[in-house]
Design an enzyme around this catalytic site. Structure first.
Site, PDB file in Angstrom:
ATOM      1  CB  VAL A 101      -0.929   0.024   1.228  1.00 45.32           C
ATOM      2  CG1 VAL A 101      -1.826   1.258   1.196  1.00 45.32           C
ATOM      3  CG2 VAL A 101      -1.773  -1.248   1.290  1.00 45.32           C
ATOM      4  CB  CYS A 102       1.053   4.175   0.432  1.00 45.33           C
ATOM      5  SG  CYS A 102       1.528   5.903   0.488  1.00 45.33           S
ATOM      6  CB  SER A 103       5.869   4.764   0.145  1.00 37.91           C
ATOM      7  OG  SER A 103       5.538   4.806   1.525  1.00 37.91           O
ATOM      8  CB  THR A 105       5.626   0.222  -4.118  1.00 37.61           C
ATOM      9  OG1 THR A 105       4.266   0.579  -3.970  1.00 37.61           O
ATOM     10  CG2 THR A 105       5.849  -0.503  -5.426  1.00 37.61           C
TER      11      THR A 105
END
Length: 312
Positions: A101-103, A105
């Site tokens: 989710v979000c950063s 990654t």
């Protein structure tokens, strides 16, 4: 078991959003799949808001059916944590569904799970991500992306969209529709829709290509091909495209479409101007082309946005 991986200075909603989706979907599906919060160091883990979550120590990778990695300000340190990276690798090696989710990654990328694959992340992090992980096929304007058993989602609330898609895969659309209503979501966005906030970046463009984007916004009724933009920037098309992506996190064509959508939306919502006329003056030319762009960006056609604006 569904695992939610957190770390110091994680974003609270990155974890809480998917947890709520899985809780409610499980209730409707009469499924007893447990959800566990875990971290490299067990105990209370403080989020960026100061609110803490109680996390368990990483357990056996074989116990998990899904692993979701939160994002947040502490993600860079998490991506350097050998214990975290080794655990994520071990889970993914079993073919288990792994998501960010979000950063979050950045953790997937650091574990080598995204090399040569499509992924997305929060729009504010795209430049850093592109520079750090050039082997990843980043799609910065997506809500979420799935590549086999690896999923990635954009900023914060996109984790809810991702979790709903996972719940649909596990329990079916009927359960997800009930879950979305329980969460009071207007609709469930598909992965192919553009990140809503990515439009906002281009309203007051800065940096190397700021003047070019300002000029383009004032000439949307022109074709504005990559070649046109490169010529105005005094660069070759290939060099311009590479530099533009590195600077803005977006391809030139996507940036122009966003500008057109932004201006078209304002005209649609604030006037009674014919939709065909709006499409013409904003460079879409074809109303159907504009309709498809609106659905990708907002999940609704122009007429629906106009009706909603008038009702409001």
């Amino acid at each position: 078991m569904i695992g939610i991986l957190i770390f110091p200075d994680f974003q609270l909603l990155d974890a809480a959003g998917p947890i709520s989706v899985f809780e409610i979907a499980g209730r409707y599906a009469r499924s007893n799949t447990p959800v566990r919060v875990m971290a490299a160091e067990p105990g209370p883990v403080k989020s960026t808001s100061g609110v803490e979550m109680l996390a368990r120590k990483f357990g056996s990778p074989s116990a998990l059916t899904t692993l979701i990695i939160a994002g947040g300000e502490g993600v860079d340190a998490a991506a350097r944590n050998a214990c975290t990276i080794n655990f994520v690798k071990a889970v993914a090696a079993r073919g288990t569904r792994v998501a960010s989710v979000c950063s979050g990654t950045f953790v997937l990328a650091e574990a080598g799970l995204l090399d040569g694959k499509r992924a997305t992340t929060h729009w504010q992090r795209t430049r850093q991500f592109l520079a750090t992980y050039p082997k990843v096929k980043l799609e910065p304007d997506q809500i979420f992306v799935r590549e086999g058993n690896i999923w990635s989602s954009a900023g914060i609330t996109a984790g809810i969209d991702l979790a709903l898609a996972m719940a649909a895969e596990d329990h079916g659309e009927a359960v997800v529709e009930k879950t979305a209503r329980q969460l009071v979501l207007y609709h469930r966005r598909s992965g192919g829709q553009s990140q809503f906030s990515s439009l906002l970046e281009l309203k007051a463009p800065t940096g190397r290509f700021g003047p070019l984007l300002t000029w383009a916004r004032e000439h949307l009724n022109a074709k504005l091909t990559v070649e046109d933009l490169a010529e105005r920037a005094g660069m070759s098309s290939r060099h311009f495209t590479r530099a533009f992506i590195a600077e803005t996190g977006s391809t030139p064509s996507k940036a122009i479409e966003r500008l057109r959508i932004e201006v078209a939306r304002a005209r649609v919502q604030s006037s009674s101007e014919a939709i065909e006329r709006v499409a013409e003056v904003t460079g879409f030319r074809d109303p159907e082309r504009m309709r498809r762009a609106f659905i990708r960006a907002f999940g609704q056609p122009p007429q629906s946005l106009r009706r909603a604006a008038r009702a409001g």
